[in-house]
Enzyme design. Structure first.
Site, PDB file in Angstrom:
ATOM      1  N   PRO A 106       0.838  -1.200   0.000  1.00  0.00           N
ATOM      2  CA  PRO A 106       0.000   0.000   0.000  1.00  0.00           C
ATOM      3  C   PRO A 106       0.873   1.250   0.000  1.00  0.00           C
ATOM      4  CG  PRO A 106      -0.034  -1.039   2.169  1.00  0.00           C
ATOM      5  CD  PRO A 106       0.759  -1.944   1.267  1.00  0.00           C
ATOM      6  N   GLY A 108       1.995   5.049   0.918  1.00  0.00           N
ATOM      7  CA  GLY A 108       1.838   5.978   2.039  1.00  0.00           C
ATOM      8  C   GLY A 108       1.551   5.310   3.368  1.00  0.00           C
ATOM      9  N   GLY A 112       7.584   1.594   2.387  1.00  0.00           N
ATOM     10  CA  GLY A 112       8.596   1.786   1.343  1.00  0.00           C
ATOM     11  C   GLY A 112       8.083   1.525  -0.059  1.00  0.00           C
ATOM     12  N   ALA A 115       9.997   3.341  -3.039  1.00  0.00           N
ATOM     13  CA  ALA A 115      11.351   2.799  -3.250  1.00  0.00           C
ATOM     14  C   ALA A 115      11.269   1.404  -3.857  1.00  0.00           C
ATOM     15  CB  ALA A 115      12.119   2.750  -1.925  1.00  0.00           C
ATOM     16  N   ALA A 116      10.318   0.584  -3.374  1.00  0.00           N
ATOM     17  CA  ALA A 116      10.206  -0.795  -3.868  1.00  0.00           C
ATOM     18  C   ALA A 116       9.862  -0.807  -5.353  1.00  0.00           C
ATOM     19  CB  ALA A 116       9.158  -1.564  -3.069  1.00  0.00           C
ATOM     20  N   ASP A 157      14.676   3.394   3.113  1.00  0.00           N
ATOM     21  CA  ASP A 157      13.730   2.647   2.267  1.00  0.00           C
ATOM     22  C   ASP A 157      14.461   1.986   1.096  1.00  0.00           C
ATOM     23  OD1 ASP A 157      11.793   3.601   3.919  1.00  0.00           O
ATOM     24  OD2 ASP A 157      10.550   4.488   2.362  1.00  0.00           O
TER      25      ASP A 157
END
Ligand code: PMV
Length: 321
Positions: A106, A108, A112, A115-116, A157
């Site tokens: 999800p 926010g 992370g 970044a992911a 992150d």
């Protein structure tokens, strides 16, 4: 970085994946150079597929937007940056591509997500062009994208979504990877309120200015608890780790980054038999984590957290990381 150029075959598809991250303990104090523990969280993850196209324009398909990449909303600027930086620093071809992003992380929620997605995207590009990207190259590119997504970034992150090991992270020293391998389960529950990391960090900064002594006591305590948590993990003492997590939540409350919804989910986890529970990440929303000794208790805790208002949840067997 590499000077190599790549030959493109349009039938090729590049695939890249990345996992989410969870801060086990130490958030907020970490901003002031105290240590924190962060772990990779594979239960929520992202897969990106990229293939060259000959439509004269790049396209993207994601949960936020589907359409031409050059017309994508600002929220996807980080991905455009990741592509540009990957192309220029790794000499990938400037060709039109189709990008498909599938993510169960999800946005926010302090897991992370941005970044992911960038990590998976750069891995997919590298895979498409048969390039074995090194971790430092991946992290350099993703950090540029994260600066676009979050303005300032501690790099946490990027680091955790791109590596497979838990890390003790402190701003002024190199990250220390370690293993948990503990007979326990971590339950993560999404409170359904977007986390407000920058607002929460600002709130703590103001509190620090207004009440420096109180804030120092809380941060010293959190820093101390993180040190003790690393010892508890080393000693495989799940009960102690749980206790420390709950104390950590108490001090995050003192720093005024929790709220009634998060507290309610923490309490529900506690009453359902959690050895410890706390908010994770920036707070003022986002996720709550709880620790359980066994799978049955983890399931009971998960149900209780959902009944207390969480909208989705995941589990991680801590023996596996
Ligand atoms: O909400 P997240 O997962 O981005 O975590 C923020 C952690 C903080 O310590 C509050 C801020 C930071 O940059 O470390």
């Amino acid at each position: 970085m590499s000077q190599q150029f790549y030959k493109v075959t349009s039938t090729k598809v590049g695939i890249g994946t990345a996992h989410s991250k969870i801060i086990l303990m130490g958030e907020h104090a970490v901003v002031y150079d105290y240590p924190a523990i962060a772990i990779p969280f594979p239960a929520a993850n992202t897969t990106v597929q990229i293939s060259p196209n000959d439509h004269g324009r790049s396209f993207i398909q994601s949960r936020f937007y589907t359409g031409p990449l050059d017309a994508a909303p600002e929220i996807l600027d980080n991905l455009r940056t990741a592509i540009q930086v990957a192309r220029s620093s790794l000499k990938f071809p400037q060709q039109d591509i189709d990008i498909i992003i599938e993510s169960t992380i999800p946005a926010g929620r302090g897991m992370g997500s941005s970044a992911a997605v960038s990590v998976a995207l750069v891995r997919a590009l590298s895979n498409l062009y048969g390039y074995r990207i090194k971790d430092y190259q991946l992290q350099f590119i993703v950090n540029q994208a994260e600066v676009i997504a979050h303005e300032s970034t501690s790099g946490l992150d990027t680091l955790i979504t791109s590596t497979n090991r838990p890390v003790i992270y402190q701003k002024s020293i190199s990250p220390v990877p370690f293993s948990i391998h503990m007979p326990a389960y971590l339950v993560v529950a999404d409170s359904n309120q977007p986390g407000q990391t920058s607002e929460a960090v600002g709130k703590v900064r103001q509190l620090r200015e207004a009440k420096p002594e109180l804030t120092k006591i809380a941060m010293d305590a959190i820093g101390d608890m993180v040190q003790q948590a690393t010892l508890a993990i080393e000693a495989q003492d799940v009960e102690e780790l749980g206790r420390l997590m709950t104390y950590n939540h108490y001090y995050l409350n003192q720093l005024s980054v929790s709220n009634s919804q998060l507290d309610q989910i923490v309490n529900a986890a506690w009453l359902a038999g959690a050895l410890g529970a706390k908010l994770t990440g920036g707070g003022l929303g986002g996720c709550v984590i709880a620790i359980a000794r066994d799978f049955e208790t983890a399931n009971r805790i998960e149900t209780a957290m959902l009944e207390a208002g969480a909208v989705q949840s995941w589990q991680l067997d801590l023996r596996t990381i």
